[in-house]
Design a protein around this motif. Structure first.
Motif, short mmCIF file in Angstrom:
data_model
loop_
_atom_site.label_atom_id
_atom_site.label_comp_id
_atom_site.label_asym_id
_atom_site.label_seq_id
_atom_site.Cartn_x
_atom_site.Cartn_y
_atom_site.Cartn_z
N VAL A 1 0.85 -1.19 0.00
CA VAL A 1 0.00 0.00 0.00
C VAL A 1 0.88 1.24 0.00
CG1 VAL A 1 -1.89 -1.16 1.20
CG2 VAL A 1 -0.12 0.01 2.53
N ASP A 2 0.24 2.38 -0.17
CA ASP A 2 0.98 3.63 -0.08
C ASP A 2 1.20 4.05 1.37
OD1 ASP A 2 1.48 4.41 -2.83
OD2 ASP A 2 -0.68 4.61 -3.01
N TYR B 1 -7.67 -0.18 1.46
CA TYR B 1 -6.96 -1.45 1.30
C TYR B 1 -5.88 -1.40 0.23
CZ TYR B 1 -10.55 -3.31 4.32
OH TYR B 1 -11.38 -3.51 5.39
N ARG B 2 -6.15 -0.83 -0.94
CA ARG B 2 -5.12 -0.78 -1.98
C ARG B 2 -4.21 0.42 -1.79
NH1 ARG B 2 -4.23 0.72 -7.48
NH2 ARG B 2 -6.12 1.99 -7.57
N GLY B 3 -4.77 1.56 -1.38
CA GLY B 3 -3.96 2.75 -1.17
C GLY B 3 -3.51 2.92 0.27
N PHE B 4 -4.37 2.51 1.21
CA PHE B 4 -3.98 2.60 2.62
C PHE B 4 -4.77 1.60 3.44
CE2 PHE B 4 -7.87 4.98 2.87
CZ PHE B 4 -8.27 5.00 4.20
N VAL B 5 -4.22 1.30 4.60
CA VAL B 5 -4.85 0.36 5.51
C VAL B 5 -4.58 0.82 6.94
CG1 VAL B 5 -2.84 -1.19 5.69
CG2 VAL B 5 -5.15 -2.11 6.02
N TRP C 1 3.24 -5.91 5.87
CA TRP C 1 2.78 -4.96 4.87
C TRP C 1 3.98 -4.11 4.45
CZ3 TRP C 1 -0.82 -6.95 8.09
CH2 TRP C 1 -2.14 -7.08 7.61
N ALA D 1 4.87 -0.20 2.72
CA ALA D 1 4.24 1.09 2.51
C ALA D 1 5.30 2.12 2.16
CB ALA D 1 3.49 1.53 3.76
N GLY E 1 -2.66 4.13 -4.82
CA GLY E 1 -4.04 4.00 -4.37
C GLY E 1 -4.84 5.26 -4.48
#
Length: 379
Positions: A17-18, A43-47, A136, A138, A363
């Motif tokens: 993710v970003d 989820y794809r850009g941030f979590v 993860w 990032a 994302g």
């Protein structure tokens, strides 16, 4: 370990993710809200990785005796006001329900329970977030882990054989009925405990320094002055002081109750502990229990591999950004360790992250309005 969890999209949970946000308390939810608002896709850009099994952050762990009427202070989440609660309702029930509704309403990508063990820098410039549920990666990180999991217990000479507990483990006055209890600490938590123990127990109150009392409401000017004092410390890389430590004790419901009960008779700190109590000026005083309302320290041990601490013992900050690493933002830390400060910090951190990552953020784009929601990981 790789955990395959299904999102509402029906696909494996993305692990690259970003932005990773650690913690889903007020500061973490604020940051997550502003990430969505700025176009980062859930989820794809941030979590958001949260260690608890249910929403609520530290509020879910507070004493059942803390009622909404006696909460020291609270501030609305971004774009969401706390519904008017029953003043007698336990804060540990009211606030988590509100946080859960906020996560759902704003479709925030909270994944729980996930405990972050370490954050490391990778050779390609990304960050590796190591957890008990896999890793993860990032390009930026918002740390919003707060302080609740790191209660501070000062060391004093001697040993007390009776019961000792930190405020984090305090669950109400009933179990202290008929006892003599020493309450240590000069902040709002100590006042809450004294106000509750006063009717059922004999209390002794001790602090390192005379408490600072504040007459009247806490003005915006006073708030800015208090935050400025804490900001100065983090700019210099010194250990963090809480905002509350410089605001003084105001006329809260708990304070007024303690005053009416006559339990605000502060003593200086004792010389030493004994098996049965504590000694002041050579005289031993018998005690049944000690409640240490001595505050908390920031939970940032998982950031140790990044080498952010400076020679002053703290992390030198520029706003919410770690001065030594522009990828790392700390919210709910230092000057933003209050509910109103947490909201501002979340917005500030996201603005800086957008500037850092620019248009190459994977994302970014129109956030999906209905396909995101909290994910519960199973073993």
């Amino acid at each position: 370990m790789t955990v395959e969890a299904e999102t509402t999209w029906g696909h494996e949970l993305p692990r690259e993710v970003d932005v990773v946000v650690i913690g889903a308390g007020q500061a973490g939810l604020s940051a997550a809200h502003h990430l969505r608002r700025r176009g980062f896709e859930p989820y794809r850009g941030f979590v958001v990785l949260d260690a608890d099994e249910t929403p609520g952050g530290a509020w879910a762990h507070r004493s059942p005796s803390l009622r909404m009427a006696t909460v020291h202070g609270f501030h609305d989440l971004p774009d969401s006001a706390l519904p008017a609660p029953d003043p007698d309702a336990p804060a540990r029930e009211v606030v988590p329900v509100w946080f859960a509704a906020y996560e759902a309403e704003h479709a925030l990508p909270v994944v729980r329970p996930v405990r972050v063990r370490a954050v490391r820098s990778l050779p390609d410039g990304r960050l590796q977030v190591e957890t008990d549920r896999g890793d993860w990666t990032a390009r930026a990180l918002v740390n919003a882990t707060g302080t609740w999991t790191r209660p501070f217990l000062p060391h004093y000479p001697g040993h007390f054989a009776g019961r000792q507990l930190h405020y984090a483990d305090y669950r109400g006055p009933e179990e202290f009925a008929g006892q003599k209890v020493l309450v240590v600490g000069g902040g709002a938590s100590a006042i809450q405990v004294l106000s509750e123990l006063g009717p059922v127990a004999e209390t002794v109150w001790a602090t390192r320094r005379p408490p600072v009392y504040r007459d009247g409401p806490f003005t915006p000017e006073a708030g800015r002055a208090a935050v400025a004092l804490v900001e100065q410390r983090v700019r210099e890389g010194l250990p963090v002081r809480s905002v509350v430590s410089v605001t003084g004790l105001g006329p809260s419901v708990a304070y007024r109750r303690a005053e009416e009960l006559g339990v605000l008779n502060r003593r200086p700190m004792f010389d030493r502990l004994t098996e049965h109590g504590a000694v002041w000026d050579g005289t031993e005083e018998h005690l049944d229990a000690i409640v240490w309302a001595t505050g908390f320290r920031p939970e940032i041990t998982h950031l140790a591999p990044l080498g952010l601490r400076g020679p002053g013992g703290g992390i030198r900050m520029e706003g919410t950004r770690a001065a030594a690493d522009p990828r790392i933002h700390l919210v709910g830390y230092g000057p933003s360790a209050s509910t109103v400060g947490a909201n501002r910090a979340g917005r500030t951190a996201v603005n800086d992250i957008v500037e850092l990552l620019g248009p190459t953020a994977q994302g970014r784009g129109e956030p999906r309005s209905s396909n995101a929601g909290a994910v519960q990981l199973t073993a």
